[in-house]
Scaffold this motif. Structure first.
Motif, PDB file in Angstrom:
ATOM      1  N   SER A 108       0.826  -1.207   0.000  1.00 39.00           N
ATOM      2  CA  SER A 108       0.000   0.000   0.000  1.00 39.00           C
ATOM      3  C   SER A 108       0.860   1.256   0.000  1.00 39.00           C
ATOM      4  N   VAL A 109       1.964   1.229   0.747  1.00 40.30           N
ATOM      5  CA  VAL A 109       2.869   2.386   0.776  1.00 40.30           C
ATOM      6  C   VAL A 109       3.512   2.601  -0.596  1.00 40.30           C
ATOM      7  N   LEU A 110       3.979   1.518  -1.218  1.00 43.74           N
ATOM      8  CA  LEU A 110       4.528   1.624  -2.566  1.00 43.74           C
ATOM      9  C   LEU A 110       3.495   2.193  -3.537  1.00 43.74           C
ATOM     10  N   SER A 111       2.276   1.711  -3.423  1.00 41.54           N
ATOM     11  CA  SER A 111       1.204   2.171  -4.301  1.00 41.54           C
ATOM     12  C   SER A 111       0.925   3.658  -4.093  1.00 41.54           C
ATOM     13  N   PHE A 112       0.978   4.122  -2.834  1.00 39.55           N
ATOM     14  CA  PHE A 112       0.721   5.533  -2.541  1.00 39.55           C
ATOM     15  C   PHE A 112       1.729   6.431  -3.256  1.00 39.55           C
ATOM     16  N   PHE A 113       3.016   6.130  -3.114  1.00 32.65           N
ATOM     17  CA  PHE A 113       4.037   6.990  -3.719  1.00 32.65           C
ATOM     18  C   PHE A 113       4.033   6.885  -5.243  1.00 32.65           C
ATOM     19  N   PHE A 114       3.750   5.697  -5.758  1.00 33.97           N
ATOM     20  CA  PHE A 114       3.644   5.551  -7.210  1.00 33.97           C
ATOM     21  C   PHE A 114       2.475   6.373  -7.750  1.00 33.97           C
ATOM     22  N   ASN A 115       1.323   6.284  -7.098  1.00 35.72           N
ATOM     23  CA  ASN A 115       0.154   7.039  -7.543  1.00 35.72           C
ATOM     24  C   ASN A 115       0.378   8.544  -7.425  1.00 35.72           C
ATOM     25  N   LEU A 166      -3.781   9.527  -1.327  1.00 38.88           N
ATOM     26  CA  LEU A 166      -4.208   9.051  -0.011  1.00 38.88           C
ATOM     27  C   LEU A 166      -5.531   8.310  -0.115  1.00 38.88           C
ATOM     28  N   THR A 167      -6.450   8.832  -0.922  1.00 39.62           N
ATOM     29  CA  THR A 167      -7.725   8.147  -1.141  1.00 39.62           C
ATOM     30  C   THR A 167      -7.512   6.780  -1.773  1.00 39.62           C
ATOM     31  N   ALA A 168      -6.636   6.735  -2.786  1.00 37.80           N
ATOM     32  CA  ALA A 168      -6.349   5.454  -3.440  1.00 37.80           C
ATOM     33  C   ALA A 168      -5.710   4.475  -2.466  1.00 37.80           C
ATOM     34  N   ALA A 169      -4.837   4.974  -1.573  1.00 35.68           N
ATOM     35  CA  ALA A 169      -4.198   4.091  -0.591  1.00 35.68           C
ATOM     36  C   ALA A 169      -5.216   3.498   0.368  1.00 35.68           C
ATOM     37  N   VAL A 170      -6.225   4.280   0.744  1.00 37.41           N
ATOM     38  CA  VAL A 170      -7.291   3.765   1.607  1.00 37.41           C
ATOM     39  C   VAL A 170      -8.099   2.697   0.879  1.00 37.41           C
ATOM     40  N   LEU A 171      -8.318   2.922  -0.436  1.00 39.11           N
ATOM     41  CA  LEU A 171      -9.121   1.975  -1.216  1.00 39.11           C
ATOM     42  C   LEU A 171      -8.349   0.697  -1.549  1.00 39.11           C
ATOM     43  N   VAL A 172      -7.042   0.688  -1.306  1.00 42.52           N
ATOM     44  CA  VAL A 172      -6.307  -0.569  -1.438  1.00 42.52           C
ATOM     45  C   VAL A 172      -6.815  -1.576  -0.416  1.00 42.52           C
ATOM     46  N   GLY A 173      -7.253  -1.054   0.721  1.00 45.49           N
ATOM     47  CA  GLY A 173      -7.785  -1.922   1.772  1.00 45.49           C
ATOM     48  C   GLY A 173      -6.961  -1.819   3.037  1.00 45.49           C
ATOM     49  N   THR A 174      -7.618  -1.732   4.160  1.00 49.44           N
ATOM     50  CA  THR A 174      -6.923  -1.604   5.439  1.00 49.44           C
ATOM     51  C   THR A 174      -6.921  -2.903   6.229  1.00 49.44           C
TER      52      THR A 174
END
Length: 338
Positions: A108-115, A166-174
């Motif tokens: 999720s962290v990788l996805s956040f910075f990539f997005n 940040l929204t996309a990172a939340v939608l990755v799933g917690t």
């Protein structure tokens, strides 16, 4: 927003029991294709993109220190930095046809910075197109004049892209953040809303703005004394070339993201062919980042001028060495004949 249980999903190449020889052959062929695409990208596109990006940074920083602070140059500098960061994130494809094995939280962290880099480069490109549009059609309102303040606009883009990421990172799933999973920069285990939000704000809205900019550019009559449309495009070919290239590459990528969402909603993991095309789409997206940097270096006027100066210096140095060597050779021949 209701939480989704995505523990059931996995990559077809990792989960299906391949009973027949045909399925095994199809899997091997698919993985060979992915591996070849990955090696071509790492061998050719990555070095070219990084070299072009470093050269662009040197040129823009040099011009900035010399007080040559054009609005378009500042936007393209920001665009260049975003694409260089995306190239570094693209090193995650080195493991293909396998995937990185990390926890859900790390993915999720990788996805956040990539997005963040992905959204940022897209909206900075829109700002560059709007800047050129307002240069051809002088602004009449305070809002249009505000767009011509690049530092202010970049600040707004950074804030907006941070919120989107940040929204996309939340939608990755917690849920299940401590579990390990096969990780892509767009995680397979993300909720279906993730792909929908990314398509809408990362491609749909920016593409609509881009198309509207091109329509206004072609359809609206320019003020008296303004350059012709062809002269305007020839003056700024890099931005328009990047716009077309980015649209084509990101269209393919985002269509595959939506297709993956359809599979999720049907609670299907798809086939190895679907997985192959999604991997190819991801690599094509990274190729676009490299190609955009090469386009800026080769077509943007300050970069072209700097390249021309370097080539001329090299030619002068070569010709000077050549002229110096001739008398020495001649002297040697004369002494030998005596």
């Amino acid at each position: 927003m209701t939480s989704h249980n995505m523990t059931w999903i996995s990559y077809p190449s990792k989960s299906q029991p391949f009973a027949s020889p045909e399925e095994i052959e199809a899997l091997i062929a698919s993985q060979n294709i992915i591996s070849r695409f990955m090696h071509c990208y790492i061998a050719f596109f990555v070095p070219t993109g990084l070299i072009a990006g470093i050269c662009i940074l040197i040129v823009f920083i040099k011009n900035y220190l010399q007080s040559k602070r054009e609005s378009l140059d500042l936007l393209l500098l920001h665009f260049t930095i975003s694409n260089i960061i995306m190239i570094f994130f693209s090193f995650t494809v080195i493991a293909r046809p396998d995937y990185l094995t990390v926890t859900h939280l790390a993915c999720s962290v990788l996805s956040f910075f990539f997005n963040f880099s992905y959204f940022n480069s897209q909206y900075v490109l829109i700002l560059a197109l709007l800047t050129l549009l307002l240069e051809r059609f002088p602004p009449q309102t305070a809002l249009c004049r505000a767009i011509q303040r690049p530092i202010f606009c970049v600040g707004l883009v950074l804030t907006f892209t941070f919120c989107l990421s940040l929204t996309a990172a939340v939608l990755v799933g917690t849920d299940n953040y401590q579990l390990e999973a096969n990780c892509q920069l767009d995680p397979l285990f993300a909720w279906p809303e993730y792909e929908i939000v990314k398509f809408t704000f990362g491609f749909g809205i920016p593409s609509l703005l881009q198309i509207l900019s091109f329509i206004v550019l072609w359809a609206k009559e320019a003020p008296a004394g303004a350059p012709t449309l062809w002269q305007h495009i020839r003056a700024y070919p890099a931005v328009y070339a990047i716009g077309v290239t980015a649209f084509i590459c990101r269209l393919f990528y985002n269509v595959m993201l939506l297709f993956r969402t359809t599979l999720k909603l049907q609670r299907s993991i798809g086939t190895t062919e679907n997985e192959l095309v999604m991997n190819i789409a991801e690599i094509v997206l990274f190729c676009e980042s490299c190609a955009s940097l090469v386009v800026i270096l080769c077509l943007h006027k300050p970069c072209k001028d700097e390249i021309r100066k370097v080539i001329q210096r090299c030619r002068r140095g070569t010709s000077a060495n050549y002229h110096i060597e001739i008398p020495e050779t001649a002297t040697t021949q004369q002494s030998g004949s005596q």
